[in-house]
Design an enzyme around this catalytic site. Structure first.
Site, PDB file in Angstrom:
ATOM      1  N   GLY A 219       0.817  -1.205   0.000  1.00  0.00           N
ATOM      2  CA  GLY A 219       0.000   0.000   0.000  1.00  0.00           C
ATOM      3  C   GLY A 219       0.845   1.246   0.000  1.00  0.00           C
ATOM      4  O   GLY A 219       1.920   1.272  -0.588  1.00  0.00           O
ATOM      5  N   PRO A 221       2.670   4.781   2.138  1.00  0.00           N
ATOM      6  CA  PRO A 221       3.375   5.043   3.394  1.00  0.00           C
ATOM      7  C   PRO A 221       2.468   5.432   4.556  1.00  0.00           C
ATOM      8  O   PRO A 221       2.738   5.042   5.698  1.00  0.00           O
ATOM      9  CB  PRO A 221       4.322   6.197   3.024  1.00  0.00           C
ATOM     10  N   GLY A 224       0.987   2.375   5.812  1.00  0.00           N
ATOM     11  CA  GLY A 224       2.104   1.572   6.302  1.00  0.00           C
ATOM     12  C   GLY A 224       2.488   1.951   7.723  1.00  0.00           C
ATOM     13  O   GLY A 224       2.820   1.093   8.550  1.00  0.00           O
ATOM     14  N   GLU A 241       5.499  -3.136   1.468  1.00  0.00           N
ATOM     15  CA  GLU A 241       5.731  -2.906   0.042  1.00  0.00           C
ATOM     16  C   GLU A 241       4.957  -1.648  -0.338  1.00  0.00           C
ATOM     17  O   GLU A 241       3.745  -1.691  -0.507  1.00  0.00           O
ATOM     18  CB  GLU A 241       5.273  -4.118  -0.777  1.00  0.00           C
ATOM     19  N   CYS A 279       3.051   0.640  -8.545  1.00  0.00           N
ATOM     20  CA  CYS A 279       4.061   1.173  -7.635  1.00  0.00           C
ATOM     21  C   CYS A 279       5.422   1.318  -8.302  1.00  0.00           C
ATOM     22  O   CYS A 279       6.204   2.201  -7.947  1.00  0.00           O
ATOM     23  CB  CYS A 279       4.168   0.293  -6.392  1.00  0.00           C
TER      24      CYS A 279
END
Length: 509
Positions: A219, A221, A224, A241, A279
């Site tokens: 996902g 930051p 995260g 990730e 990403c």
């Protein structure tokens, strides 16, 4: 009921480009006792050793292969429903890549599971050492919406290969794929060891309240940080990730033929992989001022060649919220004025035309946040050497791409920049190389997977030392004296000849 994760004060305010979770304080939809019962069954399956055998692991991996092969048409439909992905793109990025990973895991599993010998100092003779891989236990996997099948099952392959029990939480932003996984996996995989739990941010938050032996999150930051905060309560190891603004450097010394190849690959990596909602997609291009006009014209020709004006050849934006996020990036006057190609939008169909921008303001959001869409800024520099400084002034990217035949520039890119990975003269293809790790660094994440790296991510390498009772050396024990101090010093220098002389009284101490 356990205390809820307090998410209102965790993380910074930033756009959620990838994650399917915002973890707001919504009402919990899962019954806490029911969830705990399900998790306890998974823990019991792990404790009884069922998942540790090679046979069980291979059976589950083969079952995923069967799932993919028997449900290919349903997968095409689910990806079309959620993202409008073309069939070729769906097979390439969602089905084929998983088939490759599964076959690689099946052919390598026995080797991965085998203990690896380790050298033991001669001082401990007779002795032997080895590293024994063991599963971590019950793992939680959060997947993302942009590759809703791939990013769900790729880590599951690693977790199963390593012998764990698994809870998979698919992204609710890809509802058809989430439903497909929830409805299909129970028919193919061991329900006592692998479960799919659907839901939105509230379900994600509730899952994080429980103790896990590993959490794997794909996902952005901001979310995260929330995952890490929750995991810290139980000291749970986490793999994140994430993403970031992945740059592509284009060297002006490329031949015209090489430049055309570079442009095709950049365009493919930007608009041919989920419309840039990737990403590892090229977020922006760095090029010398003198080459910029040629590069842009080649990009335009390539888009026409790829027929990217046809909606059937480009995936759509995942939902209205992300569509508005992307269109808002273009509302900045300086950004709008920098558009040199594309920019049209169809909100009803969630389509944004592949868009090229030349030197948008560096302080604009399009250059400070991950774009995660079909917008490609081209940033000019006076010399290609400036590109390294430009990259180093920004957060470390998940991937860095450089198109050049200059070996000195390649060395500088590798040694003077930091990124999750570096690829020369191509983009994104490193993701399908099983022998290379995939993962970020810094804000782009930490931990790695793919191939054996997936197995290692969900394993603990346990060191095992075996010694005999036959030989014992007295100086290791108290009481201490100068002789024993000299003995210890020589041991740590692995000076066995000196030790022999010391023991024979032929060396001073």
């Amino acid at each position: 009921m356990r205390n809820r994760v307090n998410v209102s004060k965790v993380g910074e305010s930033e756009n959620s480009s990838q994650a399917g979770m915002d973890f707001s304080d919504d009402q919990v939809v899962l019954n806490s006792e029911s969830l705990e019962v399900r998790l306890e069954k998974l823990r019991e399956t792990y404790k009884n050793g069922k998942t540790r055998s090679s046979a069980w692991r291979k059976t589950q991996l083969k079952a995923i292969l069967k799932l993919l092969r028997e449900n290919e048409d349903e997968i095409y439909k689910a990806l079309d429903d959620d993202l409008g992905k073309p069939r070729v793109e769906t097979y390439r990025d969602e089905i084929g890549v998983l088939v490759k990973s599964l076959n690689f895991a099946l052919s390598s599993l026995d080797k991965w599971m085998s203990p690896k010998s380790g050298r033991i100092p001669l001082l401990f003779f007779p002795a032997s050492g080895e590293v024994v891989p063991e599963p971590l236990g019950l793992v939680l996997i959060f997947s993302s919406w942009n590759f809703p099948l791939n990013l769900a099952l790729e880590p599951v392959i690693g977790a199963i290969s390593a012998g764990n029990t698994v809870v998979l939480k698919p992204s609710e932003l890809a509802p058809s794929c989430s439903s497909f996984l929830a409805n299909t996996i129970p028919w193919y995989l061991d329900n006592d060891a692998i479960k799919v739990i659907e839901g939105g941010p509230d379900v994600g938050a509730q899952l994080l309240e429980h103790k896990w032996d590993k959490i794997f999150f794909t996902g952005n930051p901001r979310v995260g940080r929330i995952v890490m905060t929750a995991a810290a309560k139980h000291l749970t190891p986490v793999t994140l990730e994430l993403g970031g603004k992945c740059p592509a450097i284009v060297d002006s010394h490329l031949s015209s033929s090489n430049l055309k190849v570079a442009v095709d690959r950049i365009a493919w990596g930007k608009w041919g992989t989920c419309a840039g909602q990737t990403c590892a997609s090229v977020d922006y291009v760095l090029v010398e001022e003198k080459l910029a006009p040629t590069l842009i014209e080649l990009l335009k020709k390539t888009l026409k060649k790829f027929q990217c004006e046809d909606p059937k050849n480009v995936a759509r934006v995942v939902n209205k919220r992300h569509f508005l996020r992307l269109t808002n990036l273009l509302q900045d006057p300086g950004v709008r004025d920098s558009i040199v190609h594309g920019g049209s939008q169809d909100e009803a169909k969630l389509l944004i035309e592949p868009t090229i921008l030349l030197d948008p303001p560096l302080e604009a959001e399009i250059m400070t946040e991950e774009i995660f869409g079909p917008l490609l800024p081209v940033i000019t520099v006076k010399s290609i050497d400036e590109s390294i400084e430009f990259i180093n002034q920004r957060p470390k990217p998940l991937a860095l791409y450089a198109f050049t035949n200059d070996e000195n520039l390649k060395k500088r890119v590798v040694s003077q920049t930091s990124s999750g990975s570096v690829t020369f003269n191509d983009v994104i293809v490193h993701l399908v190389c099983d022998e290379l790790p995939f993962g970020g660094v810094g804000q782009s994440g930490f931990g790695k997977y793919h191939g054996k790296y997936s197995f290692d991510t969900f394993s603990h390498g346990k060191g095992v030392l075996r010694r005999s009772f036959l030989i014992e050396i007295g100086p290791r024990f108290p009481p201490w004296n100068d002789f024993k101090l000299a003995f210890v010093k020589l041991c740590y220098e692995f000076d066995y000849f000196g030790l022999l002389l010391l023991m024979l009284g032929l060396k001073r101490y």
